[in-house]
Each structure stands twice: as C-alpha cells, then as structure tokens.
Design a protein around this motif. Structure first.
Motif, PDB file in Angstrom:
ATOM      1  N   VAL A   1       9.638  -0.495  11.816  1.00  0.00           N
ATOM      2  CA  VAL A   1       9.493  -1.227  10.553  1.00  0.00           C
ATOM      3  C   VAL A   1      10.179  -2.592  10.679  1.00  0.00           C
ATOM      4  O   VAL A   1      11.307  -2.692  11.156  1.00  0.00           O
ATOM      5  N   ASP A   2       9.472  -3.651  10.271  1.00  0.00           N
ATOM      6  CA  ASP A   2       9.957  -5.016  10.509  1.00  0.00           C
ATOM      7  C   ASP A   2      10.879  -5.521   9.406  1.00  0.00           C
ATOM      8  O   ASP A   2      11.692  -6.401   9.640  1.00  0.00           O
ATOM      9  N   PHE A   3      10.702  -5.008   8.178  1.00  0.00           N
ATOM     10  CA  PHE A   3      11.656  -5.380   7.127  1.00  0.00           C
ATOM     11  C   PHE A   3      11.837  -4.253   6.124  1.00  0.00           C
ATOM     12  O   PHE A   3      10.913  -3.501   5.835  1.00  0.00           O
ATOM     13  N   PHE A   4      13.077  -4.132   5.659  1.00  0.00           N
ATOM     14  CA  PHE A   4      13.455  -3.101   4.687  1.00  0.00           C
ATOM     15  C   PHE A   4      13.779  -3.731   3.351  1.00  0.00           C
ATOM     16  O   PHE A   4      14.563  -4.690   3.296  1.00  0.00           O
ATOM     17  N   THR A   5      13.233  -3.163   2.285  1.00  0.00           N
ATOM     18  CA  THR A   5      13.775  -3.502   0.973  1.00  0.00           C
ATOM     19  C   THR A   5      14.953  -2.573   0.710  1.00  0.00           C
ATOM     20  O   THR A   5      14.808  -1.348   0.759  1.00  0.00           O
ATOM     21  N   LEU A   6      16.107  -3.166   0.465  1.00  0.00           N
ATOM     22  CA  LEU A   6      17.322  -2.393   0.172  1.00  0.00           C
ATOM     23  C   LEU A   6      17.908  -2.894  -1.142  1.00  0.00           C
ATOM     24  O   LEU A   6      18.231  -4.074  -1.271  1.00  0.00           O
ATOM     25  N   HIS A   7      17.994  -1.991  -2.113  1.00  0.00           N
ATOM     26  CA  HIS A   7      18.463  -2.380  -3.447  1.00  0.00           C
ATOM     27  C   HIS A   7      19.989  -2.325  -3.499  1.00  0.00           C
ATOM     28  O   HIS A   7      20.569  -1.529  -4.238  1.00  0.00           O
ATOM     29  N   CYS A   8      20.620  -3.175  -2.717  1.00  0.00           N
ATOM     30  CA  CYS A   8      22.077  -3.133  -2.579  1.00  0.00           C
ATOM     31  C   CYS A   8      22.803  -3.654  -3.818  1.00  0.00           C
ATOM     32  O   CYS A   8      23.994  -3.406  -3.987  1.00  0.00           O
ATOM     33  N   GLY A   9      22.097  -4.375  -4.665  1.00  0.00           N
ATOM     34  CA  GLY A   9      22.749  -5.009  -5.813  1.00  0.00           C
ATOM     35  C   GLY A   9      22.792  -4.140  -7.061  1.00  0.00           C
ATOM     36  O   GLY A   9      23.295  -4.566  -8.098  1.00  0.00           O
ATOM     37  N   VAL A  10      22.249  -2.929  -6.968  1.00  0.00           N
ATOM     38  CA  VAL A  10      22.372  -1.991  -8.091  1.00  0.00           C
ATOM     39  C   VAL A  10      23.715  -1.298  -7.926  1.00  0.00           C
ATOM     40  O   VAL A  10      23.835  -0.288  -7.235  1.00  0.00           O
ATOM     41  N   THR A  11      24.740  -1.859  -8.510  1.00  0.00           N
ATOM     42  CA  THR A  11      26.098  -1.358  -8.312  1.00  0.00           C
ATOM     43  C   THR A  11      26.699  -0.914  -9.641  1.00  0.00           C
ATOM     44  O   THR A  11      26.086  -1.105 -10.701  1.00  0.00           O
ATOM     45  N   ILE A  12      27.871  -0.346  -9.573  1.00  0.00           N
ATOM     46  CA  ILE A  12      28.573   0.056 -10.802  1.00  0.00           C
ATOM     47  C   ILE A  12      28.729  -1.167 -11.713  1.00  0.00           C
ATOM     48  O   ILE A  12      28.485  -1.100 -12.920  1.00  0.00           O
ATOM     49  N   GLU A  13      29.064  -2.301 -11.107  1.00  0.00           N
ATOM     50  CA  GLU A  13      29.246  -3.538 -11.871  1.00  0.00           C
ATOM     51  C   GLU A  13      27.957  -3.980 -12.565  1.00  0.00           C
ATOM     52  O   GLU A  13      27.941  -4.233 -13.766  1.00  0.00           O
ATOM     53  N   SER A  14      26.860  -4.054 -11.806  1.00  0.00           N
ATOM     54  CA  SER A  14      25.632  -4.559 -12.437  1.00  0.00           C
ATOM     55  C   SER A  14      25.057  -3.536 -13.416  1.00  0.00           C
ATOM     56  O   SER A  14      24.439  -3.911 -14.420  1.00  0.00           O
TER      57      SER A  14
ATOM     58  N   ILE B   1       0.876  -1.173   0.000  1.00  0.00           N
ATOM     59  CA  ILE B   1       0.000   0.000   0.000  1.00  0.00           C
ATOM     60  C   ILE B   1       0.916   1.226   0.000  1.00  0.00           C
ATOM     61  O   ILE B   1       2.113   1.096  -0.213  1.00  0.00           O
ATOM     62  N   GLY B   2       0.354   2.394   0.234  1.00  0.00           N
ATOM     63  CA  GLY B   2       1.192   3.592   0.308  1.00  0.00           C
ATOM     64  C   GLY B   2       0.778   4.657  -0.691  1.00  0.00           C
ATOM     65  O   GLY B   2       0.184   4.369  -1.725  1.00  0.00           O
ATOM     66  N   THR B   3       1.134   5.894  -0.334  1.00  0.00           N
ATOM     67  CA  THR B   3       0.745   7.061  -1.123  1.00  0.00           C
ATOM     68  C   THR B   3       1.643   7.244  -2.345  1.00  0.00           C
ATOM     69  O   THR B   3       2.716   6.649  -2.438  1.00  0.00           O
ATOM     70  N   SER B   4       1.182   8.092  -3.273  1.00  0.00           N
ATOM     71  CA  SER B   4       2.047   8.553  -4.362  1.00  0.00           C
ATOM     72  C   SER B   4       1.935  10.075  -4.406  1.00  0.00           C
ATOM     73  O   SER B   4       1.156  10.663  -3.651  1.00  0.00           O
ATOM     74  N   ALA B   5       2.685  10.684  -5.285  1.00  0.00           N
ATOM     75  CA  ALA B   5       2.616  12.146  -5.392  1.00  0.00           C
ATOM     76  C   ALA B   5       1.224  12.598  -5.838  1.00  0.00           C
ATOM     77  O   ALA B   5       0.827  13.741  -5.604  1.00  0.00           O
ATOM     78  N   ASP B   6       0.459  11.697  -6.464  1.00  0.00           N
ATOM     79  CA  ASP B   6      -0.879  12.064  -6.935  1.00  0.00           C
ATOM     80  C   ASP B   6      -1.972  11.846  -5.888  1.00  0.00           C
ATOM     81  O   ASP B   6      -2.927  12.604  -5.813  1.00  0.00           O
ATOM     82  N   PHE B   7      -1.852  10.784  -5.103  1.00  0.00           N
ATOM     83  CA  PHE B   7      -2.885  10.466  -4.102  1.00  0.00           C
ATOM     84  C   PHE B   7      -2.191  10.188  -2.775  1.00  0.00           C
ATOM     85  O   PHE B   7      -1.437   9.226  -2.669  1.00  0.00           O
ATOM     86  N   PHE B   8      -2.429  11.032  -1.766  1.00  0.00           N
ATOM     87  CA  PHE B   8      -1.624  10.889  -0.541  1.00  0.00           C
ATOM     88  C   PHE B   8      -2.414  11.114   0.747  1.00  0.00           C
ATOM     89  O   PHE B   8      -1.878  11.619   1.728  1.00  0.00           O
ATOM     90  N   GLN B   9      -3.656  10.693   0.751  1.00  0.00           N
ATOM     91  CA  GLN B   9      -4.436  10.808   1.980  1.00  0.00           C
ATOM     92  C   GLN B   9      -4.125   9.634   2.910  1.00  0.00           C
ATOM     93  O   GLN B   9      -4.300   8.468   2.522  1.00  0.00           O
ATOM     94  N   ILE B  10      -3.739   9.927   4.134  1.00  0.00           N
ATOM     95  CA  ILE B  10      -3.425   8.866   5.099  1.00  0.00           C
ATOM     96  C   ILE B  10      -4.673   8.011   5.370  1.00  0.00           C
ATOM     97  O   ILE B  10      -4.592   6.785   5.475  1.00  0.00           O
ATOM     98  N   LYS B  11      -5.826   8.657   5.419  1.00  0.00           N
ATOM     99  CA  LYS B  11      -7.091   7.950   5.665  1.00  0.00           C
ATOM    100  C   LYS B  11      -7.298   6.823   4.644  1.00  0.00           C
ATOM    101  O   LYS B  11      -7.703   5.726   4.980  1.00  0.00           O
TER     102      LYS B  11
ATOM    103  N   HIS C   1      -0.416 -11.527   4.913  1.00  0.00           N
ATOM    104  CA  HIS C   1       0.449 -11.885   6.044  1.00  0.00           C
ATOM    105  C   HIS C   1       1.397 -10.754   6.422  1.00  0.00           C
ATOM    106  O   HIS C   1       1.869 -10.696   7.552  1.00  0.00           O
ATOM    107  N   THR C   2       1.730  -9.920   5.459  1.00  0.00           N
ATOM    108  CA  THR C   2       2.570  -8.747   5.721  1.00  0.00           C
ATOM    109  C   THR C   2       2.074  -7.600   4.854  1.00  0.00           C
ATOM    110  O   THR C   2       1.345  -7.811   3.878  1.00  0.00           O
ATOM    111  N   ILE C   3       2.499  -6.385   5.232  1.00  0.00           N
ATOM    112  CA  ILE C   3       2.140  -5.172   4.486  1.00  0.00           C
ATOM    113  C   ILE C   3       3.431  -4.440   4.165  1.00  0.00           C
ATOM    114  O   ILE C   3       4.359  -4.428   4.977  1.00  0.00           O
ATOM    115  N   MET C   4       3.487  -3.844   2.976  1.00  0.00           N
ATOM    116  CA  MET C   4       4.575  -2.907   2.723  1.00  0.00           C
ATOM    117  C   MET C   4       3.985  -1.529   2.481  1.00  0.00           C
ATOM    118  O   MET C   4       3.022  -1.377   1.726  1.00  0.00           O
TER     119      MET C   4
END
Lengths: 427, 427
Positions: free
Chosen positions: B157-170, B67-77, B92-95
C-alpha cells in the motif's frame, strides 16, 4: 407605470409585496432597491406571470432555463414538454430562444403555459425572417427588428435580451484582439454580420431610446446581452468584452432614467480566478444593476459535462454577487437540449444558486441545509430525501442499493459513523 | 531510503525524474520541494506503481477514486470492475476503503491490478476484525491495529489514511461545540468510540513514532486523516476541525523529520466563502504539506448530485491551492458506488481539478483549453471530441441529435455564431 417608475414614486406594488414575502424582506427595502436599479421584477402587463420573481441585490440567486426550437428540431409540443420539465425542476424564469418552425406560435404557446417570467431574444426572429424572406441576415431592416420587438412585447414577453453593446466600436476592438473563438453569441454574430455588411451602427444601440419607449409601455425588463462574451478560457475578460460592458453600463443608466428596468448579461467561458473580477467589474461599471450570467464555464475541455463546468462557475459567480444564473445543459456545444437535459440543467443550476446563497449569507438557505443535515444525523432517509433539492433521483438510488441495516446506507452499513456516534453518545 | 530521505540528501530518484517529465518541471525543483515536504510521491517499495504521481505545490491537481467493499456488497470481482472504471476514466490514485468480505484478499487483488498509487485506511480492517473476533470496536487492541498496518505496508500500500488527530483533546472540543452532524468520518467515529470506551489516548497518536518506523521502512506516505471533518455546512471550520488541524500540522513535522512523506486530509462540507480560509489554514498550520480534500461539498441539500456539489468545492479548493481532490460520487449519502458511479465521479472530479489548474496558471492546462477551442472554432466536432476530457459521452450525444447542417450542431444549426463569423471574416 413600470415597477421601476412606481418604486421611484414610493409606491409598493402587489408584486413587490409578493416578493418581499417570498424572500423574507420588508416591502420597503425591496422598493428602495428597485428604485435604485439594484433589483428588477420582470413583469409584462400583458403576461402578468402568476409567479413573479425579484432578481438582484440581497435576494436569493435565481435560475433561468433556456428552451426553444432550432432549424433542426421545431415541434411546439416538445417545447411545451421542456417548459414543463423546467418548471417542475424549479426554474424561476424561462427563455424561449426559438429559431426554427413558427417562432410566433411557439412563443405564444409557451407564454400561455408559463406562470413565471418569460424572456426572448427578438433579434433571432428578425434574423430568421430576413433569411426566409430576403435571403440573408444583412437584408434585415430596422423596421423588421422593431416589428418583432413590438409583437413580442404585446404578446407578454417579460424580458428581452438585446445585444446593444455589439457596436462599431466594440467590433473594432474585437478585431484587434484576435480571439480564439471570436463571437459565440448568436445574437452578437447576427448583429456583427449586419453591422459589417451594411456599414451601419447596431440598430439596437442607435435606436435604443425608441426601444425604451416600447419596453416602458409594457414594462418589459431589458437584459442587456453580452454579444462579446468569451467563448473560450483564453478569450475571457479581454478588451472587447470589457469595452462592451462599459457600453452596457451607460445604456443601463439611460434605461433606468426612462423608467425601464434593466439587467446585464455576463459570460461565458471564464477561468475560476477571473470570476471575481468579472462580477466586480459588472457591479461597478453598471452601477449595481442585476448581473445575469451564462455559466460561466470554468473550462473548455468538457463537452457533455458543461452543466457541471457551468455549475462550478455559476456557484462562484453567485457567491461573489451575481444575481441570476442562466443554466447550461449537458448538451451545450453538442445539440439542442431534450426535456431530460432541461430538467437536469435546472436542478444542477439550482444547486449552484443555493451554494451561492449560503455564501451570500441568506438565512433561509442556511436553514434548509440545517434541516436536511439534522435528518441525516437522525439517519432518517425519508426525511432527508423529502428535503432534497431533487427527490426523484435519491429516492430511486436508495431503493436500488439498500443496506441490510435499516437505518444505514450500503456505503458504510454497520460502520456508519453517525450510527457509531449515536451509540457512543447514548452510553 | 524514502523519497523524502533521498531528496534531502540531494538524490534525484527515477520517480522524481518521471514526474518532472510528466509535469514539465526540472527534476531539481521537484527534488527540492520533496525535501521541503511540499510534494510527496506515494511509492511503496513493495508495490512500485508503474505510474507514480507527484502531489503538491506547483504540480497539476491530482484526483483520487475511492473503491472498496462494504458489509452489504463485497464481491472482489465488482471491486476490480470499479478499479478498471476509475483507471480508464483517468484517476491518478485509488483508495481501497473495504469494510466487507475478505478485506486482505480484496486489497491484494486490487494491488495486483493497480498501476497507480493505492491508499488504504488500516483502522477500518482493525475495527472490522475486532467486531468479528471480539464483538465490538472497543475490544480492538493496539496490537491488532499494528498488525493491520504492517500487513498492508508489506502488501505494498502506497499511502495510509491515519486519523491521528482524533484525540482526547480534540474530542473534548467536539463535545463543547455541539455540532449538527458530530463525526462523519468512519475512521474518526471508530477511534472516538475506542478512545471514549477505553479511556485511553488514540493509539495512532500515542504510538505515532512507531508507525513512522513502519512507514519509513516501506516508504508508505502518510495521509493524516481528518476525523473531525464537518459533515454539514453548519459544522464547517469549527473549533474541533481546526484543533485537529493544529495537531496534524505538528505530526506532519514529526513525520518529515523522520524521513516519512506526509500529506493532510481536509473537509468535507464547507460553504463556498469558507473554502479559501480552509486552504490557507492548512498551508500555514501544516507548513505547506500537500492538501488532500474530500470535496468539499458546498451544500448539504443535494443527495444524488454530490459529485457536483463536490466538484464545485473541489475546483475552488484547488484554485486556492489544494493539491489533491478525492472524488465524491453521486451515490454519496445513499449507497456504495457502482462502476458507473465511479467512472462519472472520476471524470467530474478531473474537470474540477483541471479548472483549478487553469486558475493555478499551469501552462499545459491552458494549452489543452486552447487546442479544444481552436477545434470548436473550426467547427471540427471530431477533433473537439477527441480532445474532450471524456470522449464517450459527447460522441454518443452528437450522433443522437445531429443537425441537418454538417458543420453545425442542432442547437443553432445555420445560425451557429461561429459559422456566421467565418462567413463574415471571409468577405
């Protein structure tokens, strides 16, 4: 001569030529596979559908939509609306499964408006008439069954589902199996009752050779029905199902020898990990006759969503080699489908068939995905929607929740990854 | 100590006990697999979700709802409505993927109402703030990124998505590949732009060890993001994707050595015949760390129906061993999802996860199908609907188009195969 007889004699028919063009194959290769029984072209001489399709090995996966009345809802007008919905959503064939109202009139009305191959299940009409005229299914006579078969063939039906494999032998195996959902095929149950009460062999099995004569005359393709298909995950791939499949393979060989085109129907409810086995068994036991599957539904727990459980199974079956997917609508297990259900069912099943075609390595399928992804990359939503498998729904959706940014959508707005990458690639 | 550190020290936590009970396994076997990095329990000490879940080998397949807002729609409700819809549909989980409005307030409001593990993507907030404060993504500093990570970890926050593999090499491999849809991960594109413009390595890669310290302190599970995931069928399983996966496997090992729980994110758009390869590669290259897939979508041609293209791919990925399915809604590629889209997305993805569980041979999954099929066999629609994965839709549908026959549905009416078989079995 039937398409099969002509193919065996090395003749390339107008229909073969049409299909070769449609699919991007040589007419010669299509002809060869028809001669080998690996491809069928359902094409009754009395119907001559304007849009014939080939079903089988190497061709794109085809989609069938079931329509037809029941004892509860039997307006012909409604069925013609469903026909229209199915055709405009892109169904390759239609089956009229009517069991209510005037079945003959319904079939004839549908045939008159159906530019694609039409299939029926003659035993339904024979059973309904037996109940009406003589009070019960068991009073149905062999003559009654043949009368319906001949009438439907004369009317122009392009393919018949015939549950020839529901025999004394396979019914005995069924009893020993102790299934959860027993027989869930309507035709299968009708024949099971008739066989058991009359203590006689299934007429569709016993007089198969006589049926072949009729089908040969009009070039009706036989779709050997799976009366023993599993109706629940726990019943999948059991002895009664495989026993029937062995019988169907033998009958397919007999039909082909007589010049009658034939395909094989398959399950049903099957867990994901048994789908490959089911496709391989059909291909081996039936000598590569085209495989026509109903779903398969990959779980029993989702009434209201069985278009989706079937799309999962159908995509996978197709990827493994099934040739022809019968749609399942969201109304399965709940009610007779509406025109809306029919439309959605066809689109969802076409998605499954197309996903299978990608896995089958069909070039034109890959080209389609490339084109729409190029439009997506360009953030050209009009082009993307024009290339979509259904234009109506995404068009409405996009208009309803537009982004303030012209070339993005409201999910990511200015943080659209493609927009960021375009900016980066330009620097 | 994190769940992983405790498991390594042979300690069975209250959460392990809860999950063992949920899944019908012994606490000892769960503990062992956590210690081996094959199972994670996202459980931030500052959130302590009331309903923790285990994700990984041998467990039932879990479902995440974005779920979550965007620049176009951002009402917390509205986001809280989506949260409610996702939870009542059984996610089972929410992001929280917010990129619009007040991101901190949105996250805190969602956390306050979220009894299941919550995930976020810190780089989104860092990028949005950089654009707001300094005019562009490339002006984002390493400090900004760390500030968001620490805040979110402190918030619970229980889990983070971290895009660590976007490197100079990849990124170099990506350039050589010449993809159709380049980078379609929002986090991936943000980092690609930052890396390229600043000519510096990805801070999430360079300072991974410092990030581990933060995650270890709060027991935030790291979900190593696939910034290089394919956004079209033609781009699937290419060098940049697999290069990134190799990096993610190395980082996973590093995290586990430091006591930080970790899972791996996967594609994306993948044709059916490449799904097994994708799952096997993840399991091998990442030493059996839990695999968290987004779809995969099995074709690009179905905007408006991508909950279905993703359900097909998700079911198959799960059957091959993926542990955690991120839902995709019908609004994918078109707009920010509504609460209605969220609900449908969760149900459809739960269907896929359950179909995968049947293929995985999970006993409780098989029991569920048996029970509903027994109810179906008895033609007990109330019980069938009570056992359905969603009750609301089939209940409405059944009421709307009822049969005149009490114990049948309007599809087959008196020719219901189960009714015929019951009659036959009684004689």
């Amino acid at each position: 001569m039937t398409q099969l007889e002509q193919a065996k004699k090395n003749k390339i028919t107008a229909q073969i030529r049409k299909i070769a063009h449609q699919e991007g194959h040589s007419p010669q290769s299509i002809r060869e596979k028809i001669a080998q029984g690996k491809i069928v072209i359902p094409y009754n001489k009395n119907h001559r559908p304007k849009k014939p399709y080939g079903i089988g090995q190497g061709l794109s996966t085809k989609v069938n939509a079931n329509i037809g009345t029941s004892a509860d809802f039997f307006q012909i007008k409604k069925e013609l609306q469903k026909l229209k919905a199915a055709l405009s959503a892109g169904a390759h064939t239609i089956m009229d499964l009517s069991t209510g109202g005037n079945i003959t009139q319904t079939r004839q009305a549908i045939l008159a408006h159906c530019p694609v191959p039409l299939g029926t299940v003659p035993i339904y009409q024979a059973a309904v008439q037996a109940v009406k005229n003589f009070g019960s299914i068991d009073n149905m006579t062999v003559k009654d069954i043949f009368r319906v078969i001949i009438e439907a063939a004369q009317d122009g039906v392009d393919f018949f589902t015939l549950h020839c494999g529901v025999t004394i032998e396979s019914l005995n195996r069924l009893k020993q199996e102790k299934r959860i959902t027993d027989i869930v095929s309507r035709g299968g149950a009708i024949l099971a009752e008739w066989i058991s009460k009359n203590r006689q062999e299934n007429p569709l099995y016993k007089y198969f050779d006589e049926i072949l004569d009729i089908c040969r005359r009009f070039d009706v393709t036989i779709s050997l029905g799976d009366g023993m298909r599993p109706g629940s995950i726990a019943d999948a791939t059991d002895r009664s199902q495989i026993q029937e499949l062995i019988l169907l393979g033998e009958l397919a060989q007999q039909a082909q020898a007589k010049g009658v085109q034939v395909m094989i129907e398959g399950p049903g409810h099957v867990p994901i990990d048994q789908i490959q086995t089911n496709v391989q068994l059909e291909k081996r036991l039936c000598h590569n006759a085209p495989f026509y599957v109903l779903g398969p539904l990959v779980t029993d727990v989702a009434p209201g969503y069985d278009h989706i459980t079937a799309a999962i199974g159908g995509a996978l079956a197709g990827a493994w080699g099934a040739d022809f997917l019968c749609y399942v609508t969201r109304s399965e297990h709940l009610h007779l489908p509406t025109a809306e259900d029919v439309k959605e069912g066809v689109i969802v099943t076409r998605i499954a068939a197309h996903a299978a075609d990608l896995a089958k390595g069909i070039d034109r399928a890959w080209d389609w995905d490339k084109k729409i992804s190029q439009a997506r990359r360009q953030r050209n939503w009009n082009k993307q929607i024009a290339l979509a498998i259904d234009q109506e729904r995404p068009k409405k959706m996009r208009q309803r929740f537009k982004s303030n940014i012209r070339d993005a959508c409201s999910m990511c707005s200015e943080y659209c990854s493609l927009k960021i990458m375009d900016r980066l690639n330009k620097t």
